[in-house]
Scaffold this motif. Structure first.
Motif, PDB file in Angstrom:
ATOM      1  N   ALA A 101       0.827  -1.210   0.000  1.00  0.00           N
ATOM      2  CA  ALA A 101       0.000   0.000   0.000  1.00  0.00           C
ATOM      3  C   ALA A 101       0.861   1.260   0.000  1.00  0.00           C
ATOM      4  CB  ALA A 101      -0.926  -0.004   1.215  1.00  0.00           C
ATOM      5  N   ASP A 102       0.288   2.331  -0.555  1.00  0.00           N
ATOM      6  CA  ASP A 102       0.927   3.655  -0.540  1.00  0.00           C
ATOM      7  C   ASP A 102       2.290   3.656  -1.213  1.00  0.00           C
ATOM      8  OD1 ASP A 102      -1.272   4.623   0.930  1.00  0.00           O
ATOM      9  OD2 ASP A 102      -0.365   3.933   2.798  1.00  0.00           O
ATOM     10  N   SER A 103       2.384   2.994  -2.338  1.00  0.00           N
ATOM     11  CA  SER A 103       3.654   2.927  -3.062  1.00  0.00           C
ATOM     12  C   SER A 103       3.613   3.807  -4.307  1.00  0.00           C
ATOM     13  CB  SER A 103       3.963   1.489  -3.471  1.00  0.00           C
ATOM     14  OG  SER A 103       3.040   1.049  -4.445  1.00  0.00           O
ATOM     15  N   ALA A 104       4.800   4.259  -4.693  1.00  0.00           N
ATOM     16  CA  ALA A 104       4.963   4.893  -5.998  1.00  0.00           C
ATOM     17  C   ALA A 104       5.517   3.872  -6.980  1.00  0.00           C
ATOM     18  CB  ALA A 104       5.904   6.090  -5.894  1.00  0.00           C
ATOM     19  N   GLU A 105       6.268   2.904  -6.436  1.00  0.00           N
ATOM     20  CA  GLU A 105       6.862   1.843  -7.251  1.00  0.00           C
ATOM     21  C   GLU A 105       7.119   0.620  -6.382  1.00  0.00           C
ATOM     22  OE1 GLU A 105      10.991   0.947  -9.789  1.00  0.00           O
ATOM     23  OE2 GLU A 105      10.678   2.871  -8.782  1.00  0.00           O
ATOM     24  N   LEU A 106       6.877  -0.563  -6.929  1.00  0.00           N
ATOM     25  CA  LEU A 106       7.220  -1.808  -6.260  1.00  0.00           C
ATOM     26  C   LEU A 106       8.381  -2.453  -7.000  1.00  0.00           C
ATOM     27  CD1 LEU A 106       3.692  -3.371  -5.578  1.00  0.00           C
ATOM     28  CD2 LEU A 106       5.186  -2.211  -3.938  1.00  0.00           C
ATOM     29  N   GLN A 107       9.443  -2.769  -6.267  1.00  0.00           N
ATOM     30  CA  GLN A 107      10.600  -3.448  -6.843  1.00  0.00           C
ATOM     31  C   GLN A 107      10.643  -4.874  -6.310  1.00  0.00           C
ATOM     32  OE1 GLN A 107      13.941  -0.993  -5.763  1.00  0.00           O
ATOM     33  NE2 GLN A 107      13.510   0.531  -7.345  1.00  0.00           N
ATOM     34  N   LEU A 108      10.646  -5.848  -7.195  1.00  0.00           N
ATOM     35  CA  LEU A 108      10.611  -7.258  -6.824  1.00  0.00           C
ATOM     36  C   LEU A 108      11.893  -7.941  -7.268  1.00  0.00           C
ATOM     37  CD1 LEU A 108       7.033  -8.047  -8.261  1.00  0.00           C
ATOM     38  CD2 LEU A 108       7.605  -7.019  -6.044  1.00  0.00           C
ATOM     39  N   SER A 109      12.392  -8.866  -6.432  1.00  0.00           N
ATOM     40  CA  SER A 109      13.562  -9.644  -6.830  1.00  0.00           C
ATOM     41  C   SER A 109      13.446 -11.055  -6.283  1.00  0.00           C
ATOM     42  CB  SER A 109      14.853  -8.988  -6.345  1.00  0.00           C
ATOM     43  OG  SER A 109      14.863  -8.857  -4.936  1.00  0.00           O
ATOM     44  N   THR A 110      14.102 -11.996  -6.936  1.00  0.00           N
ATOM     45  CA  THR A 110      14.024 -13.403  -6.575  1.00  0.00           C
ATOM     46  C   THR A 110      15.309 -13.866  -5.890  1.00  0.00           C
ATOM     47  OG1 THR A 110      14.793 -14.030  -8.777  1.00  0.00           O
ATOM     48  CG2 THR A 110      12.417 -13.883  -8.461  1.00  0.00           C
ATOM     49  N   TYR A 111      15.309 -15.116  -5.430  1.00  0.00           N
ATOM     50  CA  TYR A 111      16.424 -15.663  -4.655  1.00  0.00           C
ATOM     51  C   TYR A 111      17.757 -15.604  -5.401  1.00  0.00           C
ATOM     52  CZ  TYR A 111      16.604 -19.856  -7.541  1.00  0.00           C
ATOM     53  OH  TYR A 111      16.757 -20.717  -8.587  1.00  0.00           O
ATOM     54  N   ASP A 112      17.709 -15.644  -6.728  1.00  0.00           N
ATOM     55  CA  ASP A 112      18.935 -15.640  -7.525  1.00  0.00           C
ATOM     56  C   ASP A 112      19.353 -14.237  -7.954  1.00  0.00           C
ATOM     57  OD1 ASP A 112      16.819 -15.230  -9.215  1.00  0.00           O
ATOM     58  OD2 ASP A 112      17.265 -16.892 -10.574  1.00  0.00           O
ATOM     59  N   GLY A 113      18.727 -13.207  -7.347  1.00  0.00           N
ATOM     60  CA  GLY A 113      19.101 -11.830  -7.633  1.00  0.00           C
ATOM     61  C   GLY A 113      18.452 -11.236  -8.857  1.00  0.00           C
ATOM     62  N   ARG A 114      17.517 -11.945  -9.456  1.00  0.00           N
ATOM     63  CA  ARG A 114      16.860 -11.444 -10.674  1.00  0.00           C
ATOM     64  C   ARG A 114      15.761 -10.452 -10.317  1.00  0.00           C
ATOM     65  NH1 ARG A 114      12.557 -13.402 -13.830  1.00  0.00           N
ATOM     66  NH2 ARG A 114      12.390 -15.266 -12.519  1.00  0.00           N
ATOM     67  N   ASP A 115      15.720  -9.314 -11.001  1.00  0.00           N
ATOM     68  CA  ASP A 115      14.650  -8.338 -10.815  1.00  0.00           C
ATOM     69  C   ASP A 115      13.436  -8.757 -11.637  1.00  0.00           C
ATOM     70  OD1 ASP A 115      16.183  -6.719  -9.151  1.00  0.00           O
ATOM     71  OD2 ASP A 115      17.024  -5.601 -10.833  1.00  0.00           O
ATOM     72  N   VAL A 116      12.257  -8.588 -11.049  1.00  0.00           N
ATOM     73  CA  VAL A 116      10.998  -8.945 -11.700  1.00  0.00           C
ATOM     74  C   VAL A 116      10.123  -7.698 -11.731  1.00  0.00           C
ATOM     75  CG1 VAL A 116       8.924 -10.371 -11.572  1.00  0.00           C
ATOM     76  CG2 VAL A 116      11.147 -11.329 -10.900  1.00  0.00           C
ATOM     77  N   ALA A 117       9.685  -7.306 -12.892  1.00  0.00           N
ATOM     78  CA  ALA A 117       8.872  -6.093 -13.027  1.00  0.00           C
ATOM     79  C   ALA A 117       7.455  -6.335 -12.534  1.00  0.00           C
ATOM     80  CB  ALA A 117       8.857  -5.629 -14.481  1.00  0.00           C
ATOM     81  N   ALA A 118       6.950  -5.407 -11.701  1.00  0.00           N
ATOM     82  CA  ALA A 118       5.573  -5.483 -11.216  1.00  0.00           C
ATOM     83  C   ALA A 118       4.658  -4.741 -12.178  1.00  0.00           C
ATOM     84  CB  ALA A 118       5.476  -4.877  -9.823  1.00  0.00           C
ATOM     85  N   GLU A 119       3.489  -5.326 -12.407  1.00  0.00           N
ATOM     86  CA  GLU A 119       2.532  -4.709 -13.324  1.00  0.00           C
ATOM     87  C   GLU A 119       1.421  -3.988 -12.579  1.00  0.00           C
ATOM     88  OE1 GLU A 119       0.561  -6.065 -17.476  1.00  0.00           O
ATOM     89  OE2 GLU A 119       0.248  -7.445 -15.797  1.00  0.00           O
ATOM     90  N   ALA A 120       0.794  -4.652 -11.606  1.00  0.00           N
ATOM     91  CA  ALA A 120      -0.310  -4.061 -10.854  1.00  0.00           C
ATOM     92  C   ALA A 120      -0.453  -4.789  -9.522  1.00  0.00           C
ATOM     93  CB  ALA A 120      -1.611  -4.157 -11.645  1.00  0.00           C
ATOM     94  N   ALA A 121      -0.922  -4.056  -8.508  1.00  0.00           N
ATOM     95  CA  ALA A 121      -1.133  -4.650  -7.185  1.00  0.00           C
ATOM     96  C   ALA A 121      -2.579  -4.423  -6.756  1.00  0.00           C
ATOM     97  CB  ALA A 121      -0.184  -4.038  -6.166  1.00  0.00           C
ATOM     98  N   SER A 122      -3.140  -5.420  -6.086  1.00  0.00           N
ATOM     99  CA  SER A 122      -4.501  -5.326  -5.553  1.00  0.00           C
ATOM    100  C   SER A 122      -4.481  -5.757  -4.096  1.00  0.00           C
ATOM    101  CB  SER A 122      -5.450  -6.225  -6.347  1.00  0.00           C
ATOM    102  OG  SER A 122      -5.494  -5.848  -7.714  1.00  0.00           O
ATOM    103  N   THR A 123      -5.293  -5.098  -3.278  1.00  0.00           N
ATOM    104  CA  THR A 123      -5.315  -5.408  -1.858  1.00  0.00           C
ATOM    105  C   THR A 123      -6.707  -5.844  -1.424  1.00  0.00           C
ATOM    106  OG1 THR A 123      -5.708  -3.055  -1.358  1.00  0.00           O
ATOM    107  CG2 THR A 123      -3.430  -3.836  -1.290  1.00  0.00           C
ATOM    108  N   ALA A 124      -6.753  -6.724  -0.417  1.00  0.00           N
ATOM    109  CA  ALA A 124      -8.021  -7.204   0.128  1.00  0.00           C
ATOM    110  C   ALA A 124      -8.513  -6.240   1.191  1.00  0.00           C
ATOM    111  CB  ALA A 124      -7.841  -8.595   0.718  1.00  0.00           C
ATOM    112  N   GLY A 125      -9.824  -6.068   1.283  1.00  0.00           N
ATOM    113  CA  GLY A 125     -10.380  -5.192   2.293  1.00  0.00           C
ATOM    114  C   GLY A 125     -10.541  -5.882   3.634  1.00  0.00           C
TER     115      GLY A 125
END
Length: 249
Positions: A101-125
């Motif tokens: 929540a309240d992000s301008a950008e989400l940066q994701l990475s995996t165990y092997d150091g690879r960056d994964v681009a985020a497309e969209a985030a949804s939250t549960a109420g």
């Protein structure tokens, strides 16, 4: 954080009237556990600058666990925090609502150091849960358990405390309480698996490596809290359960 065997340690994160920490903490609970924790807050860690060295998972189970774990950096408007998540399928991951929540950008990475681009985030109420769609493929996804664990069952938490290296910590389910942060949710699980800030959104696995819950909080007594897999399944099966995540902009 390197792996702890016993006892568990937890971290608090501001953000709730109760003193509970969103994350997973651990510490042996009295028998029975207190009906309401003395302290509860969501777990988000300030971004920093510990690796797994043993677990009750088999070697194959550990390999699968690390491949599905995702490190999350939430770049907000003037703030930065870290959390954890895990793959649900090739292009979807599960984490906590307060992690994204309240992000301008989400940066994701995996165990092997690879960056994964985020497309969209949804939250549960209702529950502290979120799903993030990714542009790039995630390495692997775990199996969701068919049922919630029982008191005494083994639990392994896999995540990135403090935004650092992958950490695996073991414990057991010690009880269940009414969710102190989301009263309408119902019961959540209490474990004694060690966690730190930044563990929010980590998968909690059973001895077979199946997901039995999602770490979201801990309290001042070192108890950790999980959204149970039954709740996760119910939320994922409800088209109206998730809405676009709020951004800081």
């Amino acid at each position: 954080m390197t792996r702890h065997s016993r006892p568990a340690r937890c971290v608090l994160v501001a953000g709730g009237t109760a003193v509970l920490t969103a994350l997973t903490g651990c510490a042996a609970l009295p028998d029975p556990p207190p009906p309401v924790p003395t302290s509860v807050v969501p777990t988000v860690a300030p971004a920093p600058a510990a690796a797994a060295d043993g677990t009750q998972l088999s070697p194959d189970g550990f390999d699968a666990a690390q491949r599905m774990a995702v490190r999350i950096r939430n770049i907000g408007c003037g703030a930065l925090s870290t959390g954890s998540g895990f793959a649900l399928d090739e292009h979807t991951l599960v984490t906590n609502r307060h992690v994204v929540a309240d992000s301008a950008e989400l940066q994701l990475s995996t165990y092997d150091g690879r960056d994964v681009a985020a497309e969209a985030a949804s939250t549960a109420g209702l529950a502290d849960l979120a799903v993030v769609r990714t542009v790039d493929a995630l390495p692997a996804a775990p199996v969701l358990a068919e049922a919630d664990p029982q008191v005494g069952d083994a639990v392994t938490v896999v995540g990135y405390p403090l935004g650092r290296q992958l950490t695996v910590t073991d414990g057991r389910v010690v009880g269940a309480v009414t969710d102190p942060l989301n009263e309408n949710l119902g019961e959540v699980l209490v474990t004694d698996a060690p966690v730190e800030p930044g563990s929010s959104g980590s998968a909690a696995l059973d001895a077979q490596g199946q997901v039995i819950g999602v770490v979201y909080a801990k309290n001042a007594d070192g108890m950790s809290f999980l959204v149970p897999v039954s709740t996760l399944r119910a939320m994922l099966g409800d088209d109206a359960a998730f809405a676009p995540a709020p951004t800081c902009g």
